[in-house]
Design an enzyme around this catalytic site. Structure first.
Site, PDB file in Angstrom:
ATOM      1  N   LYS A  83      47.789  40.004  -4.658  1.00 16.93           N
ATOM      2  CA  LYS A  83      48.837  39.910  -3.949  1.00 16.93           C
ATOM      3  C   LYS A  83      48.794  41.450  -3.020  1.00 16.93           C
ATOM      4  O   LYS A  83      48.901  41.575  -1.787  1.00 16.93           O
ATOM      5  CB  LYS A  83      50.456  39.916  -4.648  1.00 16.93           C
ATOM      6  N   THR A  84      48.851  42.455  -3.965  1.00 15.75           N
ATOM      7  CA  THR A  84      48.568  43.718  -3.197  1.00 15.75           C
ATOM      8  C   THR A  84      47.388  44.036  -2.400  1.00 15.75           C
ATOM      9  O   THR A  84      47.198  44.468  -1.321  1.00 15.75           O
ATOM     10  CB  THR A  84      48.616  44.895  -4.250  1.00 15.75           C
ATOM     11  N   ASP A 105      55.519  44.781  -0.410  1.00 20.42           N
ATOM     12  CA  ASP A 105      55.068  44.447  -1.683  1.00 20.42           C
ATOM     13  C   ASP A 105      56.200  44.444  -2.572  1.00 20.42           C
ATOM     14  O   ASP A 105      57.220  45.182  -2.515  1.00 20.42           O
ATOM     15  CB  ASP A 105      53.875  45.641  -2.062  1.00 20.42           C
ATOM     16  N   GLU A 106      55.895  43.977  -3.897  1.00 19.98           N
ATOM     17  CA  GLU A 106      57.022  43.850  -4.984  1.00 19.98           C
ATOM     18  C   GLU A 106      58.317  43.541  -4.439  1.00 19.98           C
ATOM     19  O   GLU A 106      59.401  44.111  -4.503  1.00 19.98           O
ATOM     20  CB  GLU A 106      57.034  45.389  -5.631  1.00 19.98           C
ATOM     21  N   GLN A 145      58.312  39.276 -12.545  1.00 21.58           N
ATOM     22  CA  GLN A 145      58.205  40.675 -12.692  1.00 21.58           C
ATOM     23  C   GLN A 145      59.378  41.286 -12.001  1.00 21.58           C
ATOM     24  O   GLN A 145      59.195  42.731 -11.697  1.00 21.58           O
ATOM     25  CB  GLN A 145      56.849  41.176 -11.901  1.00 21.58           C
ATOM     26  N   ARG A 166      49.370  44.028 -17.498  1.00 15.01           N
ATOM     27  CA  ARG A 166      48.671  45.238 -16.941  1.00 15.01           C
ATOM     28  C   ARG A 166      47.317  45.388 -17.418  1.00 15.01           C
ATOM     29  O   ARG A 166      46.400  46.114 -16.880  1.00 15.01           O
ATOM     30  CB  ARG A 166      49.383  46.547 -17.435  1.00 15.01           C
TER      31      ARG A 166
HETATM   32  P1  ATP Z   1      50.739  42.671  -9.859  1.00 15.69           P
HETATM   33  O1  ATP Z   1      51.560  41.440  -9.725  1.00 15.69           O
HETATM   34  O2  ATP Z   1      50.403  43.200 -10.921  1.00 15.69           O
HETATM   35  O3  ATP Z   1      51.107  43.630  -8.562  1.00 15.69           O
HETATM   36  P2  ATP Z   1      48.884  41.757  -7.859  1.00 15.69           P
HETATM   37  O4  ATP Z   1      49.081  40.442  -7.579  1.00 15.69           O
HETATM   38  O5  ATP Z   1      49.301  42.724  -6.823  1.00 15.69           O
HETATM   39  O6  ATP Z   1      49.036  42.154  -9.406  1.00 15.69           O
HETATM   40  P3  ATP Z   1      46.245  43.113  -7.215  1.00 15.69           P
HETATM   41  O7  ATP Z   1      46.516  44.277  -8.166  1.00 15.69           O
HETATM   42  O8  ATP Z   1      46.113  42.878  -5.854  1.00 15.69           O
HETATM   43  O9  ATP Z   1      47.251  42.025  -7.886  1.00 15.69           O
HETATM   44  O10 ATP Z   1      44.879  42.454  -7.752  1.00 15.69           O
HETATM   45  C1  ATP Z   1      44.416  42.548  -9.153  1.00 15.69           C
HETATM   46  C2  ATP Z   1      43.079  42.960  -9.641  1.00 15.69           C
HETATM   47  O11 ATP Z   1      42.286  41.935  -9.039  1.00 15.69           O
HETATM   48  C3  ATP Z   1      42.771  44.309  -8.593  1.00 15.69           C
HETATM   49  O12 ATP Z   1      41.628  44.896  -9.407  1.00 15.69           O
HETATM   50  C4  ATP Z   1      42.119  43.645  -7.585  1.00 15.69           C
HETATM   51  O13 ATP Z   1      41.198  44.489  -6.949  1.00 15.69           O
HETATM   52  C5  ATP Z   1      41.248  42.447  -8.046  1.00 15.69           C
HETATM   53  N1  ATP Z   1      40.941  41.252  -7.142  1.00 15.69           N
HETATM   54  C6  ATP Z   1      42.041  40.657  -6.220  1.00 15.69           C
HETATM   55  N2  ATP Z   1      41.538  39.605  -5.402  1.00 15.69           N
HETATM   56  C7  ATP Z   1      40.125  39.567  -6.022  1.00 15.69           C
HETATM   57  C8  ATP Z   1      39.082  38.745  -5.533  1.00 15.69           C
HETATM   58  N3  ATP Z   1      39.184  37.831  -4.663  1.00 15.69           N
HETATM   59  N4  ATP Z   1      37.776  39.220  -5.756  1.00 15.69           N
HETATM   60  C9  ATP Z   1      37.553  40.043  -6.696  1.00 15.69           C
HETATM   61  N5  ATP Z   1      38.770  40.989  -7.342  1.00 15.69           N
HETATM   62  C10 ATP Z   1      39.928  40.585  -6.884  1.00 15.69           C
HETATM   63 MG    MG Z   2      50.503  44.425  -6.746  1.00 14.60          MG
END
Ligand code: ATP
Ligand code: MG
Length: 712
Positions: A42-43, A227-228, A258, A603
């Site tokens: 997402k981020t 975000d969040e 979350q 995490r």
């Molecule tokens: P959270 O809910 O914990 O905030 P999130 O959904 O924001 O998580 P991110 O932090 O954006 O998730 O991504 C999680 C991990 O996966 C990061 O290390 C990111 O770089 C990696 N990632 C996300 N998308 C891809 C992709 N398409 N290919 C490879 N790595 C990815």
């Molecule tokens: Mg995130």
């Protein structure tokens, strides 16, 4: 930046996204809600989207508004975008709700009755102001504790309610508080100051009363990203809705599982409102997790599936299986810290950087045992989101008492505690004592005694005398009682514990837990001087700066972060889920705790290690601990359980079925005075499990669920 270079980078960063992520990043026009589980990118999507908008010249940097949960996350996003685009980008509106709101407010401050250089008050100042108002109005502080009044006002602000908006029909019985709220706002204006809640609230007023200002920002902010999103409150939501009304290009990302700040006014309902307020909004779901191994994902998903109020989602990963989550029983917290210390050393030997390891605790007092262990082993660490144990305010205060008992001339300790808790010894008296000390070349405590004999007025003299008598008595007690016992006595008799017990702020219970933990720490030493020396040395050792540090933090501060290895200690009933959450919010509290567990497990990239103790030292002494129900809720196929004796077991100990006694009975008792947002003040006349029968001052008798009222 030359064009060829640009295209190359473009191909790179978009290619690394999966199709759903790419859609999410490229659907720049119109409202979009990305609802997806932990680690689904997402981020990353949000960051890519921002870079894409800039790179394709859809907007100037100053026309993009991006909201992050912390300032640190804002900084990271800024760096990441610069990196993606290959050059630094300035002028973007990236920050937390507060920092962005204040940036919009300042240039127009006059329109809400402030000057542009207005100050932002911290919580101490806020409290002082509330107290002044209560006193001026002759309002009883016992019945209306200032901290409680302040937190009610803050919650109103979180909900976007100015005093005028709180209609008396909605708030029967709380006219008094509305009036205090009104006066508080007026006083803030005279001071040319705003509190944190005001930053958004004033923005809302500014927009409503000055359509041209709002239009200006609506036209400027072509793209809005958040975000969040699951942890936004109503004010923040209203602010976003106004700003996005014209462009409609609002993209929010979040995960209902979350949402962990309900206790601070966050509204999970904002997710549901989104579709209603932005008709035609695209809802995008991301299901591939890139962070964790299938084992960790399975454990986290299994745990969160036990929550009933959730939107529900599937998560999968391409990653190879990895290790099962390890659930490790330990005898007690010393054993727990030893086990984790050993594991960390093994990881270090295998070449893992300390920066890739984190310990996530539920309550801040838990950090002490780990800090001690790491100091002993020479493992450099940092405590994120708060001071290290011995640097915490309440610990420093308590140490000052001990120092003065041991060392009667310790002027610094004296100054710290002479009026903490309040003894009616004001700043003028303290200034006088300083003057005497300087003139006579003696220590502050001695000067204070001299001051009693010469200049002090009756009440001050009595208070100072009493203080020194207490100190002398505690010193004598050391001859007969154990030093831990004396510490407890000092904290109680000085009124220090009571001060925090009566404190209604959100951090007070945590401070009380820290004080209990301090007594535990002292027990491990031969004497108080030995302990005090240990603390000084520990703090000295700690000063050396290090690059590669292990992170210790609370589960709450870990949101959005990721680590290769995550330790999750203290999974015991009462600690996690925390008793207080259950007491205050019943099942809703339990579900928020479970979401915290989900945040914690998710995490971890490669390994997650959950630990529990069989006994934990509490204030009263050793207590049997019961493994957390969350341990039982982690599916067995994704976890290995090893008991303290090193035996691996399949079945979960029967004690897992333990349910703590109904909580509200503990917190409330007949005759307690309470406050209810709608009905105002009242007294409890009967308790039936979690339903309270309350006699309200203005609206008669009602039965209300315990989690809807606050103790007054
Ligand atoms: P959270 O809910 O914990 O905030 P999130 O959904 O924001 O998580 P991110 O932090 O954006 O998730 O991504 C999680 C991990 O996966 C990061 O290390 C990111 O770089 C990696 N990632 C996300 N998308 C891809 C992709 N398409 N290919 C490879 N790595 C990815
Ligand atoms: Mg995130």
């Amino acid at each position: 930046m030359n064009l060829a270079n640009k295209t190359l980078i473009d191909a790179d960063y978009l290619a690394s996204l999966n199709p759903a992520q790419r859609t999410a990043a490229l659907e720049t026009e119109g409202p979009v809600l990305i609802l997806a589980g932990a680690g689904t990118g997402k981020t990353r999507v949000l960051t890519t989207r921002l870079a894409y908008i800039l790179q394709n010249n859809l907007a100037y940097p100053s026309q993009i508004l991006a909201v992050t949960f912390t300032n640190k996350a804002a900084q990271e996003m800024r760096e990441r975008i610069s990196h993606l685009l290959g050059s630094p980008v300035d002028n973007m509106w990236i920050g937390t709700f507060h920092s962005l709101a204040v940036r919009m407010l300042r240039p127009h401050a006059e329109l809400v009755g402030l000057q542009r250089n207005f100050t932002i008050l911290d919580s101490d100042d806020q409290l002082r102001l509330i107290k002044q108002i209560l006193r001026a109005e002759g309002i009883d502080e016992q019945k209306n504790p200032p901290k409680l009044v302040l937190s009610i006002i803050s919650r109103w602000k979180d909900r976007g309610l100015t005093p005028e908006k709180i209609t008396s029909s909605e708030q029967t019985g709380s006219h008094l508080l509305i009036d205090v709220y009104k006066q508080y706002q007026e006083r803030l204006k005279i001071l040319n100051a705003a509190d944190f809640g005001d930053l958004l609230l004033h923005c809302l007023t500014l927009f409503k009363e000055n359509p041209f200002v709002l239009e200006g920002y609506q036209q400027q902010m072509r793209y809005l990203l958040v975000d969040e999103y699951q942890d936004t409150n109503i004010s923040q939501y209203l602010w976003l809705r106004l700003l996005a009304q014209q462009s409609q290009n609002l993209c929010c990302v979040g995960d209902d599982d979350q949402s962990i700040y309900g206790w601070r006014g966050a509204e999970i309902g904002n997710i549901l409102k989104f579709e209603k307020d932005f008709p035609g909004a695209k809802i995008i779901r991301l299901e591939q997790n890139y962070r964790s191994t299938p084992q960790i994902l399975g454990a986290a998903s299994g745990l969160i599936s036990k929550n009933s109020s959730r939107l529900g989602k599937t998560l999968w990963t391409n990653d190879k299986a990895g290790e099962k989550v390890l659930i490790r029983g330990t005898w007690d917290s010393v054993d727990e810290a030893r086990f984790i210390g050993d594991e960390v050393e093994t990881l270090q030997r295998q070449g893992s950087p300390l920066g890739s390891i984190a310990i996530l605790v539920r309550a801040s007092f838990q950090t002490r045992e780990f800090e001690e262990r790491f100091l002993k082993l020479g493992i450099p660490y940092r405590v994120i989101g708060g001071p290290r144990f011995y640097e915490r305010l309440e610990i420093r205060d308590a140490l000052a008492y001990l120092r003065l008992v041991i060392q009667p001339d310790d002027g610094l300790a004296f100054e710290r505690i002479i009026n903490t808790p309040r003894r009616g010894i004001g700043t003028t008296s303290i200034q006088n004592i300083h003057i005497i000390a300087r003139e006579q070349g003696i220590s502050l405590p001695r000067a204070a005694l001299l001051f009693c004999e010469t200049g002090a007025k009756g009440a001050t003299r009595t208070a100072i005398h009493k203080f020194f008598e207490d100190i002398a008595r505690w010193r004598r007690l050391l001859e007969t009682e154990s030093h831990a016992e004396v510490t407890k006595i000092i904290l109680d008799e000085s009124g220090y514990t009571t001060m925090w017990r009566e404190d209604k702020s959100a951090d007070a219970p945590g401070r009380l837990e820290n004080l209990k933990e301090l007594v535990n720490a002292i027990e491990e030493f031969e004497s108080i001087p030995g302990f005090l020396e240990h603390v000084s040395l520990v703090m000295e050792n700690n000063k050396q700066s290090q690059e590669d540090l292990l992170s210790i933090m609370t589960l709450h501060s870990a949101k959005g972060l990721e680590f290769d290895v995550v330790f999750l200690p203290g999974w015991e009933e009462g600690l996690f889920p925390h008793q207080r959450a259950l007491q205050e919010s019943g099942n809703a509290g339990l579900e928020e705790e479970r979401r915290l567990g989900y945040v914690g497990l998710s995490r971890a990239r490669r390994r997650a290690i959950v630990t529990y103790c069989l006994q934990r030292k509490m204030y009263q002494g050793w207590q049997m601990a019961v493994p957390s129900r969350f341990i039982r809720e982690i599916p067995t196929e994704h976890a290995t359980l090893i008991q303290p004796n090193g035996n691996e077991v399949d079945a979960r100990p029967s004690s897992y079925s333990y349910t703590p006694p109904p909580a509200p009975a503990h917190t409330f008792k007949n005759g307690d005075r309470i406050f209810h947002q709608k009905f105002g003040y009242g007294d409890i006349i009967d308790i039936d499990f979690d339903r309270l029968e309350i006699e309200f001052e203005h609206t008669g008798t009602k039965k209300i669920a315990a989690n809807f009222v606050l103790k007054a």
